[in-house]
Enzyme design. Structure first.
Site, PDB file in Angstrom:
ATOM      1  N   SER A 140       0.835  -1.207   0.000  1.00  0.00           N
ATOM      2  CA  SER A 140       0.000   0.000   0.000  1.00  0.00           C
ATOM      3  C   SER A 140       0.866   1.253   0.000  1.00  0.00           C
ATOM      4  O   SER A 140       0.591   2.234  -0.692  1.00  0.00           O
ATOM      5  CB  SER A 140      -0.943  -0.004   1.197  1.00  0.00           C
ATOM      6  OG  SER A 140      -0.233   0.234   2.380  1.00  0.00           O
ATOM      7  N   ARG A 167       0.530   3.560  -3.288  1.00  0.00           N
ATOM      8  CA  ARG A 167      -0.113   4.853  -3.087  1.00  0.00           C
ATOM      9  C   ARG A 167       0.701   5.960  -3.761  1.00  0.00           C
ATOM     10  O   ARG A 167       0.191   6.756  -4.542  1.00  0.00           O
ATOM     11  CB  ARG A 167      -0.264   5.150  -1.597  1.00  0.00           C
ATOM     12  CG  ARG A 167      -0.985   6.477  -1.315  1.00  0.00           C
ATOM     13  CD  ARG A 167      -1.052   6.789   0.162  1.00  0.00           C
ATOM     14  NE  ARG A 167      -1.740   5.751   0.904  1.00  0.00           N
ATOM     15  CZ  ARG A 167      -1.140   4.884   1.712  1.00  0.00           C
ATOM     16  NH1 ARG A 167       0.168   4.961   1.875  1.00  0.00           N
ATOM     17  NH2 ARG A 167      -1.817   3.967   2.350  1.00  0.00           N
ATOM     18  N   ASN A 196      -0.264   7.771  -7.407  1.00  0.00           N
ATOM     19  CA  ASN A 196      -0.480   9.220  -7.468  1.00  0.00           C
ATOM     20  C   ASN A 196       0.436   9.877  -8.482  1.00  0.00           C
ATOM     21  O   ASN A 196       0.008  10.717  -9.271  1.00  0.00           O
ATOM     22  CB  ASN A 196      -0.253   9.836  -6.088  1.00  0.00           C
ATOM     23  CG  ASN A 196      -1.526   9.879  -5.270  1.00  0.00           C
ATOM     24  OD1 ASN A 196      -2.382  10.721  -5.507  1.00  0.00           O
ATOM     25  ND2 ASN A 196      -1.672   8.957  -4.346  1.00  0.00           N
TER      26      ASN A 196
END
Lengths: 156, 288
Positions: B211, B215, B219
């Site tokens: 994660s 993440r 992005n």
């Protein structure tokens, strides 16, 4: 998109940078910051102390002034009393002297009066004798009648 | 970068060209290295180390300079967060958090460089030396490469395990694998709950680096892609067409809006990566 050997290189590089920062770069910066914080804290506490000391000094000065004023008042009071005492004593001395002088003068006057009276008495005696001589037309033997004359003188 | 004929095939080619790494193949091509990622990581890393080293060498506890003030602000910000969150004693965690925050921010920042600028310079260089510009691949955002984010996340993952073992002791640390989060009182319950505990723990441990890396990668990849899509608006367009002027206006507005918004994203993602690292490490040190 699938991870390749770059992953390992990047991981090692990242870890190396972290170690480098931890060992050499972080400590001096954080030390400088903490040092400055201490300096500021010290400065502030010193300023506070100085302020307190100044207030203390002010209080002490006020106390000293009050004490000095009280002392001065006491000194003036004592001087005043002394002056009164001196004047009093001078007055008393003057009175004593005057009384003494008066007494001396009175004694003098008494003595003078006594002397004058004695003189007068002598003269009166002589006058009385002279008168008696004239009346008796005869010379009275002064020696023979000395007792009588003395008696007369004492009676006068 | 603009070809003679506009078309969806051209756009696809443009986008794919932009998303292609500059790679070196080792041996028979099974092992590949993303040279561009390494290059720009090195660049941002050197900027970070240079600035920090400069301040560190001349660090004064007297009146600081402007650069020192800036670095000190970041250092104090990170140090404050670490002190708030991490209650153990560690010399590593604050420098680690600072490195993550600054490095991730700088690498993300490469996304704010005009999306075609560096690839265009790279292609021009190719043309200049007589190479084929069609093979001049260059991706400038290291964090838009899963290798970078996964490498950092895995490093953090290894540090989490290291912190766990050293602060709790190996017995306690591995004991927690089967005894938490479900606690049992009897020996039977302990045995029954050991399996779900172990499964949960393994999932939990595995999810963290995934994660954490996805993440940031997601992005930045999406951010880069949107910049590319905005650039596509006038791809191969001619000034003679009216639509070019409309799309050009839209491109400027969209480009500005996304750039401004992206400044927030790159900072936020750097902060999140750092914050989660601190939180994970403090969780590793604390007992369940």
């Amino acid at each position: 998109m699938i991870p390749n050997i770059t992953l390992i290189i990047q991981g090692l590089a990242f870890f190396a940078v972290v170690l480098l920062v931890m060992k050499y770069l972080w400590p001096p910066i954080i030390a400088a910051i903490e040092d400055r914080q201490n300096k500021i804290a010290e400065g502030l506490s010193q300023a506070e102390k100085a302020r307190k000391e100044l207030a203390d000094a002010d209080a002490r000065v006020a106390e000293e002034i009050k004490k000095a004023r009280a002392e001065a008042a006491q000194i003036i009071d004592r001087a005043h009393q002394q002056a009164v005492q001196i004047v009093d004593k001078a007055r008393q001395d003057a009175v004593v002297e005057a009384t003494k002088q008066k007494a001396v003068a009175a004694a003098d006057i008494e003595a003078q009066a006594h002397k004058a009276r004695e003189e007068l008495r002598g003269k009166v005696a002589a006058l009385a004798i002279a008168g008696a001589e004239k009346i008796l037309h005869r010379e009275i033997d002064a020696n023979a009648h000395k007792t009588l004359i003395d008696q007369l003188v004492a009676e006068l | 970068m603009a070809s003679e004929e506009a078309g969806s095939a051209n756009m696809t080619e443009y986008i794919q060209h932009h998303l292609h790494h500059l790679q070196w193949s080792i041996g028979d091509g099974a092992l590949k290295i993303n040279i561009d990622t390494l290059l720009f990581t090195l660049l941002t890393g050197l900027v970070f180390l240079f600035l920090l080293g400069r301040v560190s060498r001349r660090a004064t506890s007297g009146v600081p300079g402007k650069l020192q003030c800036m670095i000190e602000m970041i250092v104090l910000f990170v140090d404050g967060l670490v002190k708030e969150t991490f209650h153990g004693k560690s010399k590593l965690i604050a420098p680690l958090a600072l490195t993550i925050f600054c490095l991730v921010f700088l690498m993300n920042f490469m996304d704010l460089v005009p999306v075609d600028l560096l690839p265009w310079l790279w292609a021009s260089g190719h043309t200049l030396v007589g190479a084929d510009p069609a093979h001049a691949y260059l991706r400038v955002v290291p964090t838009a490469d899963l290798n970078t984010t996964l490498a950092m996340a895995l490093t953090v993952f290894l540090l989490i395990q290291y912190f766990g073992v050293t602060s709790k002791g190996a017995g306690h640390f591995f004991g927690e694998f089967v005894s938490a989060p479900f606690h049992a009182s009897g020996p039977l319950g302990k045995i029954v709950l050991a399996v779900p505990n172990l499964i949960l723990r393994l999932i939990e441990e595995a999810v963290r680096p995934i994660s954490l890396s996805l993440r940031l990668f997601g992005n930045m990849y999406a951010g880069e892609l949107i910049f590319i899509l905005i650039a596509v608006l006038t791809l191969g367009a001619s000034l003679a067409h009216f639509s070019t002027w409309v799309l050009g206006g839209a491109q400027i507005i969209a480009g500005f809006a996304w750039l401004a918004f992206h400044i927030l994203i790159i900072t936020l993602q750097a902060f999140i990566f750092m914050m989660l690292t601190i939180v994970y490490l403090s969780m590793a040190v604390e007992s369940h």
